[in-house]
Design a protein around this motif. Sequence first.
Motif: not given
Lengths: 340, 276
Positions: A82-97
Amino acid sequence: MAVQLDDAVDKTAPQTGKGGAPPTRRGGGRRAGRGPRPPARHSPHPSARRAPYLLLLPALLATAVFLGWPMVRNLLLSFQNLDMKELIQHLTDWRGVGNYQEILGSEQFWRVTLRTLVFTAVNVVLIMVLGVLIGLLLARLGKKMRLTLSLALVLAWAMPVIAATTVFQWLFDSRYGVVNWLLDKAGWHAMAHYDWVGTQLSTFFVITVLIVWQSLPFVALNLYAATTTIPRELYEAARMDGAGTWKVFTSVTFPFLKPFFLATTFLEIIWVFKAFPQIFAINEGGPDRLTETLPIYAFTEGVGNLHFGMGAAISLLTIVVLLAITAYYLRLTLKQEEEL
Amino acid sequence: MKRSLAGRIWPNATAIVLALGFAFPVYWMFSTAFKPTRDIITEDPVWFPFHGTVEHFATAVNAPHFWTLAGNSVLVTVLAVGLSLVIALCGAFALTRMRFKGRKGILLTFMIAQMAPWEVMVISIYLIVRDADLLNSLLPLTCFYMLMVLPFTLLTLRGYVAAVPKELEESAMVDGCSRRQAFLKVVFPLLAPGLMATSLFGFITAWNEFPLVLVLNKEPAMGTLPLWLSQFQSQFGDDWGATMAAASIFAVPILVLFLFLQRKAVGGLTSGAVKG
């Protein structure tokens, strides 16, 4: 402030705590108005059994909502990118561990962890040792002098952290700070315009003075208050046996106030470990991020550098480290509860 | 027992030095705030503001949003501490006077809650508050400050409740009080010093909170005094007089409260411990 009190009570008077009768019976007190209670009633009334849960419900509910929820959210976040881009666009990008792998594999994390542990240890030892000494001094002073010193201690104690930090920046100001002036006058001329936040050690020195100055009163005043509860006879007996000051401390004061020492040390550990505004406001973890402790590190990575997922993972690891260093106390307290 | 002269001088001398050391930063804050700028920006410190002035205080108070933010601070702090006292007292009473299933688990929960590093959870809190559409509002601040204070208040109050002898309650109940009446009429007044002592810590914590308000309430009029002070300082960074005046204004309410309550706090602690 009175956490130690509680333990002192538990420890010194277990008999009163037990009160002679099975405590569950007390829940049925509502009916006692009708007359003296029967001496033994083994199965409490159902409403009495519910009473403690009802009383605890608001506290538990509030904890679940305002602490539990952010914790869960934080845990989920730590597995996301979760960086700025995901935060603003309300994206959920799973990254596991992935976040954890990256952090645990970085040298920086381990360096900050070690630094945090050393920083906490140094501060807590200073606070406990000096605090106890000042507390014992308070006990020896006359009434007027004790009041004077107590008043000064209370002033330092009551200063809001942000205000105190601002004042310390002024005291340690390189050009017009009174500390440099004093050192210069005392003959250490190299310090006349010394920049305290220029190096790692000197910045930590200022932070440590600030934290110790603000924390000593808590330990000192409470230790003094606690010593007044020690029965005089114990001291007299020890003196009679020819014990010196140190011996009296180790054979009477310390054993009697052991719960106090445990509880206070525990509180100081969590307070120093979590210290944030002091470090952040003095120099934002600088110079060159050399005074970052774990909370500052998590904040800088997460909020400052806008890597929210990484920040969440670091904050979770921070909680794990804090739990690990306080586990002993938690276990001890729970065991004590059992004996009650 | 008579002590030798040296034995009396040393403790007193140490006490004076310590008292000066502890009080000095507070004194330096106030005295700087009252000094004209030429007495502040000087190579040789002026120890006492002989040419006192209140212009720095005027600068601070007239800074944008000061009164609004002060109001916010008072409101949020009083609400948070008041709420947490009520909730904590109920919980502390249950945990001290009753034995029930899951008691230890609940106790551990609060002990761990006490350790919560709020500063590092700002991100998730920010997301929750944002999703609830409550950024720049005083409601989330009040709720979170309430919980920041709650575990410590609850765990501390346990000690004070335990220090009140059960027999007092029991005899009140024998005299015809209900359990609730017995608590309100007999136990509650005895807890007053404990409530005051614990609320002090609550006030300090909530009054001081910084990272959360920094992230949640970015709108200039929706912050609290710590935020104001930090922004004031970056604006007036070189104006130490104004900065110290601002710090003084921020510190005074807590200092006054503490001076009023500290005897109760320490006294309550002592009497509590004696009861044990």
